[in-house]
Scaffold this motif. Structure first.
Motif, mmCIF file in Angstrom:
data_model
loop_
_atom_site.group_PDB
_atom_site.id
_atom_site.type_symbol
_atom_site.label_atom_id
_atom_site.label_comp_id
_atom_site.label_asym_id
_atom_site.label_seq_id
_atom_site.Cartn_x
_atom_site.Cartn_y
_atom_site.Cartn_z
ATOM 1 N N LEU A 88 69.622 60.300 -68.682
ATOM 2 C CA LEU A 88 68.320 60.845 -68.291
ATOM 3 C C LEU A 88 68.437 62.347 -68.089
ATOM 4 C CD1 LEU A 88 67.124 58.318 -65.527
ATOM 5 C CD2 LEU A 88 66.298 58.468 -67.891
ATOM 6 N N ASP A 89 67.460 63.058 -68.602
ATOM 7 C CA ASP A 89 67.280 64.456 -68.225
ATOM 8 C C ASP A 89 66.668 64.472 -66.814
ATOM 9 O OD1 ASP A 89 66.712 67.330 -68.553
ATOM 10 O OD2 ASP A 89 64.622 66.658 -68.704
ATOM 11 N N ILE A 90 66.573 65.634 -66.195
ATOM 12 C CA ILE A 90 66.005 65.677 -64.829
ATOM 13 C C ILE A 90 64.598 66.298 -64.821
ATOM 14 C CG2 ILE A 90 66.250 66.631 -62.502
ATOM 15 C CD1 ILE A 90 69.267 66.264 -62.773
ATOM 16 N N ASP A 91 64.487 67.589 -65.187
ATOM 17 C CA ASP A 91 63.194 68.266 -65.021
ATOM 18 C C ASP A 91 62.166 67.784 -66.034
ATOM 19 O OD1 ASP A 91 63.686 70.135 -62.811
ATOM 20 O OD2 ASP A 91 65.277 70.831 -64.153
ATOM 21 N N GLU A 92 61.022 67.406 -65.523
ATOM 22 C CA GLU A 92 59.910 66.845 -66.316
ATOM 23 C C GLU A 92 60.300 65.513 -66.963
ATOM 24 O OE1 GLU A 92 58.161 69.191 -64.523
ATOM 25 O OE2 GLU A 92 59.682 70.352 -65.576
ATOM 26 N N THR A 93 61.425 64.950 -66.495
ATOM 27 C CA THR A 93 61.786 63.589 -66.886
ATOM 28 C C THR A 93 61.835 62.703 -65.642
ATOM 29 O OG1 THR A 93 63.003 64.317 -68.842
ATOM 30 C CG2 THR A 93 63.564 62.147 -67.976
ATOM 31 N N CYS A 94 62.648 63.131 -64.656
ATOM 32 C CA CYS A 94 62.729 62.375 -63.393
ATOM 33 C C CYS A 94 62.008 63.088 -62.259
ATOM 34 C CB CYS A 94 64.190 62.155 -63.017
ATOM 35 S SG CYS A 94 65.046 61.091 -64.192
ATOM 36 N N GLY A 205 64.272 62.087 -72.405
ATOM 37 C CA GLY A 205 64.072 63.482 -71.995
ATOM 38 C C GLY A 205 62.706 63.971 -72.416
ATOM 39 N N ASP A 206 62.336 65.141 -71.921
ATOM 40 C CA ASP A 206 61.012 65.707 -72.241
ATOM 41 C C ASP A 206 61.085 66.772 -73.328
ATOM 42 O OD1 ASP A 206 62.279 67.225 -69.890
ATOM 43 O OD2 ASP A 206 60.825 68.651 -70.702
ATOM 44 N N GLN A 207 62.317 67.120 -73.759
ATOM 45 C CA GLN A 207 62.501 68.146 -74.795
ATOM 46 C C GLN A 207 63.238 67.519 -75.974
ATOM 47 O OE1 GLN A 207 61.542 71.548 -74.414
ATOM 48 N NE2 GLN A 207 60.590 70.878 -72.497
ATOM 49 N N TYR A 208 62.927 67.986 -77.183
ATOM 50 C CA TYR A 208 63.685 67.496 -78.339
ATOM 51 C C TYR A 208 65.155 67.891 -78.213
ATOM 52 C CZ TYR A 208 59.231 66.176 -80.304
ATOM 53 O OH TYR A 208 58.011 65.578 -80.477
ATOM 54 N N SER A 209 65.430 68.999 -77.521
ATOM 55 C CA SER A 209 66.822 69.422 -77.337
ATOM 56 C C SER A 209 67.583 68.488 -76.388
ATOM 57 C CB SER A 209 66.890 70.867 -76.829
ATOM 58 O OG SER A 209 66.140 71.013 -75.641
ATOM 59 N N ASP A 210 66.871 67.634 -75.650
ATOM 60 C CA ASP A 210 67.542 66.606 -74.838
ATOM 61 C C ASP A 210 68.035 65.465 -75.720
ATOM 62 O OD1 ASP A 210 66.727 67.917 -72.488
ATOM 63 O OD2 ASP A 210 64.890 66.721 -72.326
ATOM 64 N N LEU A 211 67.427 65.326 -76.876
ATOM 65 C CA LEU A 211 67.545 64.068 -77.627
ATOM 66 C C LEU A 211 68.238 64.214 -78.976
ATOM 67 C CD1 LEU A 211 63.879 62.934 -76.910
ATOM 68 C CD2 LEU A 211 65.916 62.408 -75.571
ATOM 69 N N LEU A 226 54.281 72.065 -70.720
ATOM 70 C CA LEU A 226 54.448 73.239 -69.842
ATOM 71 C C LEU A 226 55.407 74.276 -70.394
ATOM 72 C CD1 LEU A 226 54.652 71.356 -66.426
ATOM 73 C CD2 LEU A 226 52.631 72.351 -67.528
ATOM 74 N N TYR A 227 56.451 73.840 -71.088
ATOM 75 C CA TYR A 227 57.461 74.792 -71.606
ATOM 76 C C TYR A 227 58.254 74.134 -72.718
ATOM 77 C CZ TYR A 227 60.246 72.257 -68.064
ATOM 78 O OH TYR A 227 60.841 71.281 -67.305
ATOM 79 N N PHE A 228 59.046 74.965 -73.411
ATOM 80 C CA PHE A 228 59.842 74.486 -74.550
ATOM 81 C C PHE A 228 61.268 75.007 -74.401
ATOM 82 C CE2 PHE A 228 61.492 74.496 -78.848
ATOM 83 C CZ PHE A 228 60.948 73.340 -79.421
HETATM 84 MG MG LIG Z 1 63.564 68.410 -68.920
#
Ligand SMILES: [Mg+2]
Length: 230
Positions: A88-94, A205-211, A226-228
Protein backbone atom coordinates in the motif's frame (compact mmCIF):
# COMPACT_ATOMS: atom_id res chain seq x y z
CA UNK A 1 -13.93 71.48 -12.39
CA UNK A 2 -10.68 73.03 -13.60
CA UNK A 3 -9.74 73.13 -17.27
CA UNK A 4 -7.42 70.10 -17.06
CA UNK A 5 -10.17 67.79 -15.80
CA UNK A 6 -12.63 69.29 -18.30
CA UNK A 7 -10.23 68.37 -21.12
CA UNK A 8 -9.75 64.81 -19.73
CA UNK A 9 -13.53 64.38 -19.49
CA UNK A 10 -13.97 65.66 -23.06
CA UNK A 11 -11.29 63.29 -24.40
CA UNK A 12 -12.85 60.35 -22.56
CA UNK A 13 -16.29 61.18 -24.02
CA UNK A 14 -14.79 61.41 -27.52
CA UNK A 15 -13.00 58.09 -27.06
CA UNK A 16 -16.18 56.31 -25.90
CA UNK A 17 -18.14 57.81 -28.81
CA UNK A 18 -15.48 56.65 -31.31
CA UNK A 19 -15.50 53.13 -29.85
CA UNK A 20 -19.31 53.01 -29.99
CA UNK A 21 -19.32 54.19 -33.62
CA UNK A 22 -16.61 51.66 -34.51
CA UNK A 23 -18.49 48.87 -32.74
CA UNK A 24 -21.72 49.77 -34.51
CA UNK A 25 -19.99 49.77 -37.90
CA UNK A 26 -18.05 46.54 -37.43
CA UNK A 27 -19.83 43.19 -37.11
CA UNK A 28 -18.87 41.02 -34.10
CA UNK A 29 -15.90 38.83 -34.88
CA UNK A 30 -15.21 35.35 -33.62
CA UNK A 31 -12.29 35.59 -31.23
CA UNK A 32 -9.77 32.81 -31.72
CA UNK A 33 -7.17 32.18 -29.07
CA UNK A 34 -4.42 29.62 -28.80
CA UNK A 35 -5.22 28.37 -25.32
CA UNK A 36 -8.63 26.79 -25.68
CA UNK A 37 -7.30 23.36 -24.70
CA UNK A 38 -5.93 24.59 -21.38
CA UNK A 39 -8.48 24.18 -18.56
CA UNK A 40 -9.17 27.26 -16.47
CA UNK A 41 -7.70 26.71 -13.00
CA UNK A 42 -10.60 28.36 -11.15
CA UNK A 43 -13.08 26.07 -12.89
CA UNK A 44 -10.94 23.00 -12.21
CA UNK A 45 -10.68 23.90 -8.51
CA UNK A 46 -14.46 24.13 -8.37
CA UNK A 47 -14.82 20.74 -10.06
CA UNK A 48 -12.43 19.14 -7.56
CA UNK A 49 -14.22 20.69 -4.57
CA UNK A 50 -17.49 19.33 -5.91
CA UNK A 51 -15.90 15.92 -6.57
CA UNK A 52 -14.98 15.66 -2.88
CA UNK A 53 -18.02 17.36 -1.32
CA UNK A 54 -20.51 15.36 -3.39
CA UNK A 55 -19.13 12.05 -2.10
CA UNK A 56 -18.07 10.89 -5.57
CA UNK A 57 -14.40 10.71 -4.54
CA UNK A 58 -15.26 8.37 -1.65
CA UNK A 59 -17.49 6.27 -3.87
CA UNK A 60 -14.75 5.81 -6.46
CA UNK A 61 -12.17 4.96 -3.79
CA UNK A 62 -14.60 2.43 -2.38
CA UNK A 63 -15.18 0.88 -5.81
CA UNK A 64 -11.45 0.35 -6.44
CA UNK A 65 -10.87 -1.04 -2.94
CA UNK A 66 -13.79 -3.42 -3.44
CA UNK A 67 -12.08 -4.75 -6.57
CA UNK A 68 -8.78 -5.19 -4.73
CA UNK A 69 -10.58 -6.99 -1.92
CA UNK A 70 -12.28 -9.32 -4.42
CA UNK A 71 -8.94 -10.01 -6.09
CA UNK A 72 -7.40 -10.99 -2.75
CA UNK A 73 -10.36 -13.21 -1.93
CA UNK A 74 -10.31 -14.91 -5.34
CA UNK A 75 -6.56 -15.50 -5.58
CA UNK A 76 -5.20 -16.11 -2.10
CA UNK A 77 -5.75 -19.90 -2.27
CA UNK A 78 -4.01 -20.17 -5.65
CA UNK A 79 -0.77 -19.11 -3.97
CA UNK A 80 -0.87 -21.36 -0.92
CA UNK A 81 2.57 -21.76 0.61
CA UNK A 82 3.90 -18.40 -0.59
CA UNK A 83 4.64 -15.43 1.65
CA UNK A 84 1.87 -13.26 0.24
CA UNK A 85 2.07 -9.50 0.50
CA UNK A 86 -0.12 -6.51 -0.25
CA UNK A 87 1.73 -3.25 -0.88
CA UNK A 88 0.00 0.00 0.00
CA UNK A 89 1.05 3.54 -0.71
CA UNK A 90 0.24 6.02 2.09
CA UNK A 91 -0.71 9.53 0.89
CA UNK A 92 -4.07 9.66 -0.89
CA UNK A 93 -4.17 5.87 -0.53
CA UNK A 94 -4.43 5.25 3.22
CA UNK A 95 -4.29 8.81 4.55
CA UNK A 96 -5.95 11.87 3.01
CA UNK A 97 -4.23 15.23 2.70
CA UNK A 98 -7.26 16.90 1.14
CA UNK A 99 -7.93 19.08 4.24
CA UNK A 100 -4.46 20.62 3.88
CA UNK A 101 -4.62 20.97 0.09
CA UNK A 102 -8.02 22.66 0.34
CA UNK A 103 -6.77 25.03 3.07
CA UNK A 104 -4.03 26.17 0.69
CA UNK A 105 -6.48 26.60 -2.20
CA UNK A 106 -4.76 23.75 -4.08
CA UNK A 107 -1.36 25.41 -3.91
CA UNK A 108 1.72 23.42 -2.92
CA UNK A 109 4.11 25.02 -0.46
CA UNK A 110 6.82 22.48 0.47
CA UNK A 111 7.36 23.83 4.00
CA UNK A 112 3.65 23.93 4.77
CA UNK A 113 3.21 20.43 3.33
CA UNK A 114 6.10 19.13 5.47
CA UNK A 115 4.56 20.73 8.56
CA UNK A 116 1.22 19.11 7.80
CA UNK A 117 2.84 15.66 7.44
CA UNK A 118 4.71 16.11 10.73
CA UNK A 119 1.46 17.11 12.47
CA UNK A 120 0.21 13.55 11.83
CA UNK A 121 -3.36 14.75 11.29
CA UNK A 122 -4.11 13.26 7.88
CA UNK A 123 -7.50 11.55 8.16
CA UNK A 124 -7.99 7.90 7.28
CA UNK A 125 -9.23 6.73 3.89
CA UNK A 126 -11.67 4.21 5.30
CA UNK A 127 -12.00 1.81 2.34
CA UNK A 128 -8.21 1.32 2.38
CA UNK A 129 -8.23 0.64 6.12
CA UNK A 130 -10.98 -1.93 5.55
CA UNK A 131 -8.88 -3.50 2.79
CA UNK A 132 -5.84 -3.53 5.11
CA UNK A 133 -7.85 -5.38 7.76
CA UNK A 134 -9.25 -7.82 5.20
CA UNK A 135 -5.72 -8.69 4.05
CA UNK A 136 -4.79 -9.37 7.68
CA UNK A 137 -7.76 -11.73 8.05
CA UNK A 138 -6.55 -13.62 4.97
CA UNK A 139 -3.01 -13.96 6.33
CA UNK A 140 -1.55 -11.51 3.81
CA UNK A 141 1.21 -9.28 5.18
CA UNK A 142 1.08 -5.57 4.38
CA UNK A 143 4.06 -3.42 3.48
CA UNK A 144 3.66 0.32 3.10
CA UNK A 145 5.95 1.77 0.44
CA UNK A 146 5.82 5.56 0.53
CA UNK A 147 7.69 8.52 -0.88
CA UNK A 148 7.53 10.09 2.58
CA UNK A 149 10.96 10.68 4.07
CA UNK A 150 12.70 8.80 6.86
CA UNK A 151 12.66 12.06 8.83
CA UNK A 152 8.86 11.78 8.75
CA UNK A 153 8.79 8.21 10.10
CA UNK A 154 7.72 8.97 13.67
CA UNK A 155 4.88 11.23 12.55
CA UNK A 156 3.82 8.71 9.91
CA UNK A 157 3.70 5.81 12.38
CA UNK A 158 1.70 7.97 14.81
CA UNK A 159 -0.70 9.06 12.07
CA UNK A 160 -1.21 5.51 10.75
CA UNK A 161 -1.85 4.17 14.25
CA UNK A 162 -4.32 6.94 15.08
CA UNK A 163 -6.08 6.23 11.79
CA UNK A 164 -6.57 2.60 12.85
CA UNK A 165 -3.73 0.75 11.09
CA UNK A 166 -1.77 -1.74 13.18
CA UNK A 167 0.45 -4.81 12.83
CA UNK A 168 1.81 -4.00 9.40
CA UNK A 169 4.87 -5.98 8.33
CA UNK A 170 6.98 -3.10 7.03
CA UNK A 171 7.02 0.65 6.51
CA UNK A 172 9.45 1.54 3.72
CA UNK A 173 10.19 5.26 3.46
CA UNK A 174 12.56 7.21 1.24
CA UNK A 175 15.96 8.04 2.75
CA UNK A 176 16.40 11.82 3.15
CA UNK A 177 18.22 13.23 0.16
CA UNK A 178 17.48 10.22 -2.07
CA UNK A 179 17.17 11.72 -5.58
CA UNK A 180 15.29 8.76 -7.15
CA UNK A 181 11.96 9.27 -8.79
CA UNK A 182 9.03 7.70 -7.01
CA UNK A 183 8.71 5.16 -9.84
CA UNK A 184 12.29 3.92 -9.57
CA UNK A 185 12.36 4.02 -5.74
CA UNK A 186 9.13 2.08 -5.33
CA UNK A 187 9.73 -0.51 -8.04
CA UNK A 188 13.24 -1.13 -6.62
CA UNK A 189 11.74 -1.69 -3.15
CA UNK A 190 9.23 -4.17 -4.57
CA UNK A 191 12.07 -5.96 -6.35
CA UNK A 192 13.92 -6.19 -3.01
CA UNK A 193 10.84 -7.65 -1.31
CA UNK A 194 10.47 -10.17 -4.14
CA UNK A 195 14.15 -11.13 -3.90
CA UNK A 196 13.64 -11.62 -0.15
CA UNK A 197 11.03 -14.31 -0.85
CA UNK A 198 7.80 -12.34 -0.67
CA UNK A 199 5.16 -12.53 -3.38
CA UNK A 200 3.33 -9.23 -4.00
CA UNK A 201 -0.21 -10.27 -4.86
CA UNK A 202 -1.77 -6.80 -4.82
CA UNK A 203 -0.36 -3.29 -5.00
CA UNK A 204 -2.59 -0.26 -4.36
CA UNK A 205 -1.72 3.40 -4.92
CA UNK A 206 -3.07 6.71 -6.18
CA UNK A 207 -0.22 7.38 -8.66
CA UNK A 208 0.83 5.38 -11.71
CA UNK A 209 4.37 5.67 -10.31
CA UNK A 210 3.18 3.58 -7.33
CA UNK A 211 2.15 0.78 -9.64
CA UNK A 212 4.35 0.67 -12.74
CA UNK A 213 7.71 -1.08 -12.91
CA UNK A 214 6.64 -4.65 -12.22
CA UNK A 215 6.90 -6.89 -9.14
CA UNK A 216 3.15 -6.92 -8.45
CA UNK A 217 0.64 -9.50 -9.68
CA UNK A 218 -2.28 -7.05 -9.72
CA UNK A 219 -2.33 -3.28 -9.37
CA UNK A 220 -5.20 -1.01 -8.33
CA UNK A 221 -5.19 2.71 -9.08
CA UNK A 222 -7.12 5.02 -6.77
CA UNK A 223 -8.31 8.43 -8.00
CA UNK A 224 -6.27 11.53 -7.11
CA UNK A 225 -7.06 14.81 -8.85
CA UNK A 226 -4.83 16.83 -6.47
CA UNK A 227 -1.27 16.20 -7.71
CA UNK A 228 0.90 14.04 -9.96
CA UNK A 229 4.07 12.23 -8.87
CA UNK A 230 6.56 10.74 -11.32
MG1 LIG B 1 0.13 8.51 -2.80
Amino acid sequence: MNSFYRRVALLATLLVTCLQLYGAAEPAKTIVTGDTNIPNIAIVKGMIREYFSSGRYNEEIQAVCDQARQYLADNVDRHKGKSLVMVLDIDETCLSNYPHVKDYDFGYLPEAWGGWILSGKSPVIQPSLDLFKFAGEKGIEVFFISGRLESEREATVRNLQQAGFSNWKGLILKPNGNPSTSLSFKSYQRQQLTNSGYYILVNVGDQYSDLEGGYSEAVFKLPNPLYFVR
